[in-house]
Structure formats: structure tokens, C-alpha cells
Design a protein around this motif. Structure first.
Motif, PDB file in Angstrom:
ATOM      1  N   ASP A   1     -13.990 -14.118   5.346  1.00 17.41           N
ATOM      2  CA  ASP A   1     -12.557 -14.336   5.219  1.00 17.41           C
ATOM      3  C   ASP A   1     -11.776 -13.380   6.121  1.00 17.41           C
ATOM      4  O   ASP A   1     -10.799 -13.764   6.766  1.00 17.41           O
ATOM      5  N   GLN A   2     -12.218 -12.111   6.162  1.00 15.49           N
ATOM      6  CA  GLN A   2     -11.528 -11.149   7.029  1.00 15.49           C
ATOM      7  C   GLN A   2     -11.673 -11.547   8.492  1.00 15.49           C
ATOM      8  O   GLN A   2     -10.736 -11.389   9.279  1.00 15.49           O
TER       9      GLN A   2
ATOM     10  N   LEU B   1      -9.307 -14.347   9.019  1.00 12.39           N
ATOM     11  CA  LEU B   1      -7.953 -13.797   9.077  1.00 12.39           C
ATOM     12  C   LEU B   1      -7.667 -13.237  10.469  1.00 12.39           C
ATOM     13  O   LEU B   1      -6.597 -13.452  11.038  1.00 12.39           O
TER      14      LEU B   1
ATOM     15  N   ARG C   1      -8.666  -5.114  18.891  1.00 11.46           N
ATOM     16  CA  ARG C   1      -7.768  -4.958  17.747  1.00 11.46           C
ATOM     17  C   ARG C   1      -8.486  -5.224  16.440  1.00 11.46           C
ATOM     18  O   ARG C   1      -8.242  -4.545  15.436  1.00 11.46           O
TER      19      ARG C   1
ATOM     20  N   LEU D   1      -8.429  -2.579  13.546  1.00 12.97           N
ATOM     21  CA  LEU D   1      -7.675  -2.891  12.329  1.00 12.97           C
ATOM     22  C   LEU D   1      -8.557  -3.295  11.150  1.00 12.97           C
ATOM     23  O   LEU D   1      -8.159  -3.141  10.004  1.00 12.97           O
ATOM     24  N   VAL D   2      -9.728  -3.854  11.437  1.00 11.23           N
ATOM     25  CA  VAL D   2     -10.554  -4.366  10.338  1.00 11.23           C
ATOM     26  C   VAL D   2     -11.943  -3.725  10.292  1.00 11.23           C
ATOM     27  O   VAL D   2     -12.333  -3.134   9.287  1.00 11.23           O
TER      28      VAL D   2
ATOM     29  N   PRO E   1     -12.093   0.467   9.845  1.00 10.09           N
ATOM     30  CA  PRO E   1     -11.738   0.914   8.490  1.00 10.09           C
ATOM     31  C   PRO E   1     -12.725   0.434   7.427  1.00 10.09           C
ATOM     32  O   PRO E   1     -12.986   1.145   6.461  1.00 10.09           O
ATOM     33  N   THR E   2     -13.283  -0.770   7.618  1.00  7.13           N
ATOM     34  CA  THR E   2     -14.267  -1.270   6.662  1.00  7.13           C
ATOM     35  C   THR E   2     -15.515  -0.396   6.677  1.00  7.13           C
ATOM     36  O   THR E   2     -16.111  -0.108   5.637  1.00  7.13           O
TER      37      THR E   2
ATOM     38  N   PRO F   1      -7.783   7.763   1.318  1.00  7.88           N
ATOM     39  CA  PRO F   1      -7.011   7.915   0.076  1.00  7.88           C
ATOM     40  C   PRO F   1      -7.123   6.694  -0.829  1.00  7.88           C
ATOM     41  O   PRO F   1      -7.013   6.807  -2.049  1.00  7.88           O
ATOM     42  N   TRP F   2      -7.397   5.536  -0.223  1.00  2.00           N
ATOM     43  CA  TRP F   2      -7.448   4.295  -1.005  1.00  2.00           C
ATOM     44  C   TRP F   2      -8.693   4.181  -1.843  1.00  2.00           C
ATOM     45  O   TRP F   2      -8.806   3.294  -2.683  1.00  2.00           O
ATOM     46  N   ARG F   3      -9.659   5.074  -1.658  1.00  3.68           N
ATOM     47  CA  ARG F   3     -10.899   4.963  -2.449  1.00  3.68           C
ATOM     48  C   ARG F   3     -10.855   5.816  -3.700  1.00  3.68           C
ATOM     49  O   ARG F   3     -11.784   5.807  -4.491  1.00  3.68           O
ATOM     50  N   ARG F   4      -9.820   6.629  -3.847  1.00  2.00           N
ATOM     51  CA  ARG F   4      -9.788   7.540  -4.983  1.00  2.00           C
ATOM     52  C   ARG F   4      -9.539   6.823  -6.294  1.00  2.00           C
ATOM     53  O   ARG F   4      -8.911   5.794  -6.317  1.00  2.00           O
TER      54      ARG F   4
ATOM     55  N   PHE G   1      -6.854 -17.619   1.613  1.00  2.00           N
ATOM     56  CA  PHE G   1      -8.238 -17.926   1.265  1.00  2.00           C
ATOM     57  C   PHE G   1      -8.409 -17.977  -0.243  1.00  2.00           C
ATOM     58  O   PHE G   1      -7.538 -17.539  -0.997  1.00  2.00           O
TER      59      PHE G   1
ATOM     60  N   ALA H   1      -8.836 -11.530   0.097  1.00  2.00           N
ATOM     61  CA  ALA H   1      -9.199 -10.988   1.417  1.00  2.00           C
ATOM     62  C   ALA H   1      -8.167  -9.993   1.930  1.00  2.00           C
ATOM     63  O   ALA H   1      -7.769 -10.040   3.093  1.00  2.00           O
TER      64      ALA H   1
ATOM     65  N   LEU I   1      -6.913  -6.109   2.916  1.00  2.00           N
ATOM     66  CA  LEU I   1      -7.558  -4.947   3.502  1.00  2.00           C
ATOM     67  C   LEU I   1      -7.376  -3.777   2.530  1.00  2.00           C
ATOM     68  O   LEU I   1      -6.262  -3.301   2.335  1.00  2.00           O
ATOM     69  N   PRO I   2      -8.465  -3.338   1.889  1.00  2.00           N
ATOM     70  CA  PRO I   2      -8.325  -2.398   0.766  1.00  2.00           C
ATOM     71  C   PRO I   2      -7.755  -1.032   1.160  1.00  2.00           C
ATOM     72  O   PRO I   2      -7.278  -0.302   0.300  1.00  2.00           O
ATOM     73  N   TRP I   3      -7.813  -0.683   2.457  1.00  2.00           N
ATOM     74  CA  TRP I   3      -7.310   0.628   2.867  1.00  2.00           C
ATOM     75  C   TRP I   3      -5.820   0.594   3.172  1.00  2.00           C
ATOM     76  O   TRP I   3      -5.228   1.600   3.472  1.00  2.00           O
ATOM     77  N   ARG I   4      -5.225  -0.594   3.126  1.00  2.00           N
ATOM     78  CA  ARG I   4      -3.798  -0.696   3.363  1.00  2.00           C
ATOM     79  C   ARG I   4      -3.069  -0.893   2.034  1.00  2.00           C
ATOM     80  O   ARG I   4      -3.580  -1.589   1.152  1.00  2.00           O
TER      81      ARG I   4
ATOM     82  N   LEU J   1       0.956  -6.815   7.985  1.00  2.00           N
ATOM     83  CA  LEU J   1      -0.099  -6.877   9.010  1.00  2.00           C
ATOM     84  C   LEU J   1       0.206  -7.890  10.124  1.00  2.00           C
ATOM     85  O   LEU J   1       0.160  -7.560  11.312  1.00  2.00           O
TER      86      LEU J   1
ATOM     87  N   TYR K   1      -2.387   0.378  -3.790  1.00  2.00           N
ATOM     88  CA  TYR K   1      -3.518  -0.178  -3.051  1.00  2.00           C
ATOM     89  C   TYR K   1      -4.018  -1.422  -3.783  1.00  2.00           C
ATOM     90  O   TYR K   1      -3.884  -1.516  -5.008  1.00  2.00           O
TER      91      TYR K   1
ATOM     92  N   LYS L   1      -6.758  -2.384  -4.922  1.00  2.00           N
ATOM     93  CA  LYS L   1      -7.658  -2.238  -6.075  1.00  2.00           C
ATOM     94  C   LYS L   1      -6.918  -1.880  -7.365  1.00  2.00           C
ATOM     95  O   LYS L   1      -7.468  -1.991  -8.441  1.00  2.00           O
TER      96      LYS L   1
END
Lengths: 279, 267
Positions: A178-179, A182, A192, A196-197, A200-201, A276-279, B100, B104, B106-109, B117, B149, B151
Motif C-alpha cells: 500500500d505504501q 501511495l 523521494r 520519505l518512505v 524512515p521505515t 519519537p513516534w515509537r515511544r 486503501f 497505510a 506513515l507511522p513516523w509522521r 504529505l 501519531y 498508533k
């Protein structure tokens, strides 16, 4: 919400403001003060047991010196100024080798993940190289790159690139269909889309790889110094062993552990800042 | 945006005929070779016109090629026979909004940065208001979550973010591939009303794929029913309801009758 999770069960009254992170450090949960206390107490118990064993069992110093004489050796090395060039040399080699290993490993991982042909040609040999015992290869590296810095850095890079390569391959595999779709709908070009994807993934995996790479780079540095160098913490170990100065040998080992833990902690610190988004 | 004023009272038939044509699908077929080496005909001679500002639902059993058709319109699948002709060719990265089945995101955004985006990656979108993202989040009731975020959000909230992300850069058409399939019934109903509100605010052309006849009947102007293997258009139905729809619409006898008829066609 993360602060609530980790302050539960903390006995020390003033909870640290904000700066508390879940799962921080190897010493479990609690406020920083409590964690430090627990860690220090743990260390004290280990040292005490060591001291008691050496004293009570009357172990000769050349077999196992007591903690005090190790501390003494550490102090001697530090105060005479002998330690610093050795420490600096090792730390610099680890930093340079790790840096190169991270770049080479990530690039290789990206190439292998992105191009099927490269994967088919390269992947088996990389794994074979990695399966070969590095200690056996080290003398060969000395033959190839000479006794100096070259062979040492080669060994460090050889050890450090592998976890980064695997991490990049796994990380890029996390990008979903899906990403990708996108990216096409938004007309992102390859560069890019990577920025952008994909990157970071892959970042969490890359940090996990970097933690392993730090320790591997350290192992490589000591192995190299042990074999060929005239300088570094590994050389201090060799020196301690060959002069039956076991306190110096143990002191060098302790310093090694400190260097390794510091590297590990630095990677974790950067990781926490970067994700920071994983905390 | 041709009939702003009489939209509320527009008779059902007007919906299709009034619309200027946005794109035309002519004789589209697709064949692919399966893993076992057999040739499979996924789509067979599909013809369909899509009007500007229309909401079209595509329903059909699993494997009838409805998602494939949607991806073709999006330009994600270019390997087919026949033509998909646009009145004005879609500009790459700008005219297609796609949602979708899974959000989908982007988990870091953050939520706001996920929505923005599509605007960020385009050259110059000074035509869009600077508070575009806030407006869209407001539209789906997520303004307070702009800095969260993904999540930290529920499944329904994430899918809302995915929908406004697809709308953010003001595409000409919104394509949705079973967008509510993974949600529970209550959340689904809420998102249906979100879609109706979004349509009222933007008059976007919307084409979506679904398994649910109620969903199709509640949202669409026209419902396209497909038959399986090879995927063909079995029939296209005008929904016998005006555009003013709310929870009460689902209680209307005509709604139940229409949904029942669709169900019959699928059986």
C-alpha cells in the motif's frame, strides 16, 4: 501515557518531570534516582563478593587480583597519563570503523534489497564471509593490509557492516504494498520515495543493527589490537598479560566494557531522539 | 460544481445525466498468467462512464476484479487491453486520491503531517489555503489529534486520516478500495456520514469498491454490479434516493428494497 506506565511501583517520592522514558536502561523501571541506586547497589554487591572470594580463598594476585588492586592499576594508568593515548586510539578506531561499517553495510543492504541481480550474485558470498571465523581471518588481514591501522580498520569494518546490512534489508522489507502504491499515486520518484518512505521505515531496524554493530566494532578493535597493535586498550591487555600484571589486564578489560556500554548507550540515546513516534 | 443550488432537490435521475463526463472506460479487459501457468481472464470488456461529481459504488463477489478496475483508473495497473480515457488527462501525483483498505499511514509522521504529505511533495500548491489540513481534520472531527501519531488513534480514526490525506491535495477523483472493510459496524456508519459530509463540502467524484450492498446503496449515486470470473459488468443501477441522506434513509422502504435487489443480483 508513557510516564504513567513507568512510574508505577516507584517508591521514591518526587517523580522525575517528563524526562522519564519507558524501558530505559538495563536496570529496569523506576525514577532515575531509584535506578541509579539499584545499579550502584548491584555493582557494590558484585565487587564485595569478588573481594571476599579473593581474600577468603587466598587467590594469588596473578590469577585473579582483588577489585582494589584493579582500581589501583586503573588509577596508575590514568594518573601517569599512560592510559589516554591508548584509550583515544581505541575509541577513534571504533568510531571510524563503525562509521564506515554503518555506511558500507547500509548501502550494501539497500543495493541487495533493491536489485535482484545484485542479490543473486552477492548475497551468498556476503553470508559466507560472515560465517567465517574472524579470528582465523585476522592474521590474513595483517598479511594483506600490513601491521598498522589498515588491518585493524579492515577487521572492525568487516565485523560492523554485517548487522547494518541485514538491518537495512529487513527494514526495507517492512515497506508495504500500500505504501508503494501511495508513492506511485503521489508520483514520488525513487529518491523521494527512499527519503520519505523507505528510509524512515527502515530506521528502527537500522538502530537495532547499530546497537549490535557497536559491540561488534568494539570486538573487532580489541581483536586487531590484540594481534598486531602497539597501542590501544587491546595492547594494554597484551602488555598486562605478558608482564604478569594481571591487575592491568583486568583494568583494560573493565575499560573495554565501559567503552562498549558507552557506545551502546549513545546509540540508544540517538535512537530515542530520532524515533519519537515509537515511544 | 455545476448544480450547487438545486442539489438538495435534485431528482434521482438528474445525478447521472447532469454530470459532465470525467472519464470513460471502454472495452477494458485484463488477462494474467497464474502461478500455475494457466491464463486467467480477470476482467472482460468493461465499459463505464464516470461523471464529474458522481459517487459510484462497485460491488461484486471476491475475485471479480473490482479492485483491479479501481487500480487501473488510478494508474496503478497499466497492463490491460482497452482504454480508460479522461476528458482531461490526470496530472501525475495531483489528480488521483486513493484510499486503501488499510489506512497505510506513515507511522513516523503526525496526523497533520500525514495529511499534508501529498501537498508537501508537489511543486507549488499556493492555490490551497494555508489551513487546508486543519479544515480537513475539522471536517472529520480529528482536529484535536493533529499532533498525535497514528498508533495513538483507533482504526476508524486512522481510516479518516487516510481519507483526508487523499483529499488534501484536492484531487479530481477520490478512489477508495474497500475503505471500510476492516471496521466494525458502528464505526462504519460514522465514516459513511463522514463521506457524505465530505462530498457535500467538496463535490468530489468518488468511486469506491465494497462488499456491502447497504454501503453501496447509502453512499452512491450509481451502483455497478460485477460478476465473477471473468469480471464483467452485470448491471449498473441508479440509486432511487436523493443526495440528502442520513441515518433515517436506512429505514426507508425504498432503501431496503433497493439493497435487497442488489443482494439478489449478487447471489
Amino acid at each position: 501515557m508513557s510516564t504513567a506506565e513507568i512510574t508505577t511501583g516507584a517508591a521514591t517520592p518526587p517523580p522525575a518531570p517528563g524526562g522519564n522514558r519507558p524501558g530505559g536502561g538495563p536496570f529496569g523501571k523506576g525514577t532515575p534516582l531509584r535506578r541509579i541506586t539499584v545499579a550502584a547497589a548491584y555493582l557494590a554487591v558484585v565487587l564485595l563478593a569478588w573481594q571476599l572470594y579473593v581474600t577468603l580463598a587466598d587467590v594469588p594476585s596473578y590469577l585473579l587480583p582483588d577489585p582494589l588492586s584493579v582500581g589501583d592499576a586503573l588509577w596508575r594508568l590514568a594518573s601517569s597519563g599512560e592510559l589516554w593515548p591508548h584509550l583515544g586510539y581505541t575509541v577513534r578506531n571504533i568510531a571510524v570503523g563503525l562509521g564506515a561499517g554503518i555506511v558500507i553495510g547500509s548501502l550494501l543492504g539497500w543495493v541487495i534489497a533493491s536489485f535482484r541481480t545484485v542479490r543473486l550474485i552477492l548475497a551468498p558470498y556476503v553470508v559466507i564471509l560472515q560465517a567465517a571465523p574472524k579470528i582465523a581471518l585476522a592474521p590474513l588481514l595483517v598479511l594483506w593490509f600490513g601491521l598498522g591501522l589498515g588491518s585493524q580498520l579492515a577487521l572492525i569494518v568487516m565485523l560492523a557492516f554485517f548487522p547494518m546490512m541485514i538491518a537495512m534489508m529487513l527494514g526495507l522489507g517492512e515497506v508495504t504494498d500500500d505504501q508503494r502504491a501511495l508513492g506511485r499515486v503521489l508520483n514520488l520518484g525513487p529518491a523521494r520515495f527512499f527519503r520519505l518512505v523507505q528510509l524512515p521505515t527502515a530506521l528502527p531496524a537500522l538502530f537495532a543493527g547499530a546497537r549490535i554493530a557497536v559491540i561488534d566494532a568494539m570486538t573487532g578493535a580489541f581483536l586487531a589490537e590484540y594481534i598486531s597493535a602497539q597501542q590501544g586498550l587491546g595492547f594494554l591487555m597484551v602488555q598486562g598479560r605478558s608482564t604478569y600484571d594481571t591487575p592491568q589486564l583486568i583494568a583494560a578489560v573493565v575499560l573495554t566494557v565501559v567503552v562498549g556500554l558507552t557506545g551502546f548507550a549513545l546509540v540508544s540515546l540517538v535512537e530515542r531522539r530520532a524515533l519519537p513516534w515509537r515511544r | 460544481m455545476t448544480h450547487h443550488t438545486h442539489e438538495d432537490t435534485a431528482p434521482p435521475e438528474a445525478a447521472a445525466t447532469d454530470h459532465r463526463r470525467l472519464l470513460e472506460i471502454r472495452g477494458v479487459s485484463k488477462e494474467y498468467v497464474s502461478v500455475k501457468g494457466a491464463s486467467v481472464r480477470a476482467l472482460d470488456d468493461v465499459n463505464l462512464d464516470i461523471g464529474d461529481g458522481e459517487i459510484i459504488a462497485i460491488i461484486g463477489p471476491s475475485g471479480c476484479g473490482k479492485s483491479t478496475l479501481l487500480r487501473m483508473v488510478a494508474g496503478l495497473d497499466t497492463d490491460y487491453e482497452g482504454t480508460i480515457e479522461w476528458t482531461r488527462a490526470p496530472r501525475p501525483g495531483r489528480d488521483i486520491g486513493f484510499v486503501f483498505q488499510e489506512p497505510a499511514l506513515l507511522p513516523w509522521r503526525t496526523v497533520a503531517r500525514n495529511v499534508s504529505l501529498g501537498i508537501e511533495v508537489q511543486k507549488d500548491r499556493s492555490d490551497l489555503p494555508t489551513d487546508r489540513v486543519d479544515q480537513l481534520l475539522e471536517l472529520v472531527g480529528l482536529r484535536d489529534f493533529a499532533k498525535s501519531y497514528p498508533k495513538e488513534l483507533s482504526g476508524g480514526m486512522r481510516q479518516r486520516v487516510a481519507i483526508v490525506r487523499a483529499l488534501a491535495y484536492d484531487p479530481r477523483i477520490l478512489l477508495m478500495d474497500e475503505p471500510f472493510g476492516a471496521l466494525d459496524a458502528i464505526t462504519r456508519d460514522k465514516l459513511h456520514d463522514d463521506i457524505l459530509r465530505i462530498w457535500a463540502a467538496t463535490r468530489k467524484t468518488i468511486v469506491f469498491v465494497t462488499h456491502s450492498v447497504e454501503e453501496a446503496a447509502y453512499l452512491a449515486d450509481r451502483v455497478v454490479v460485477m460478476s465473477p470470473r471473468p469480471g464483467r459488468l452485470r448491471s449498473v443501477h441508479q440509486v432511487p434516493l436523493d443526495r440528502n441522506r442520513d441515518a433515517a434513509t436506512r429505514q426507508l422502504p425504498v432503501f431496503a428494497e433497493f439493497a435487497g435487489m442488489l443482494r439478489g443480483e449478487l447471489a
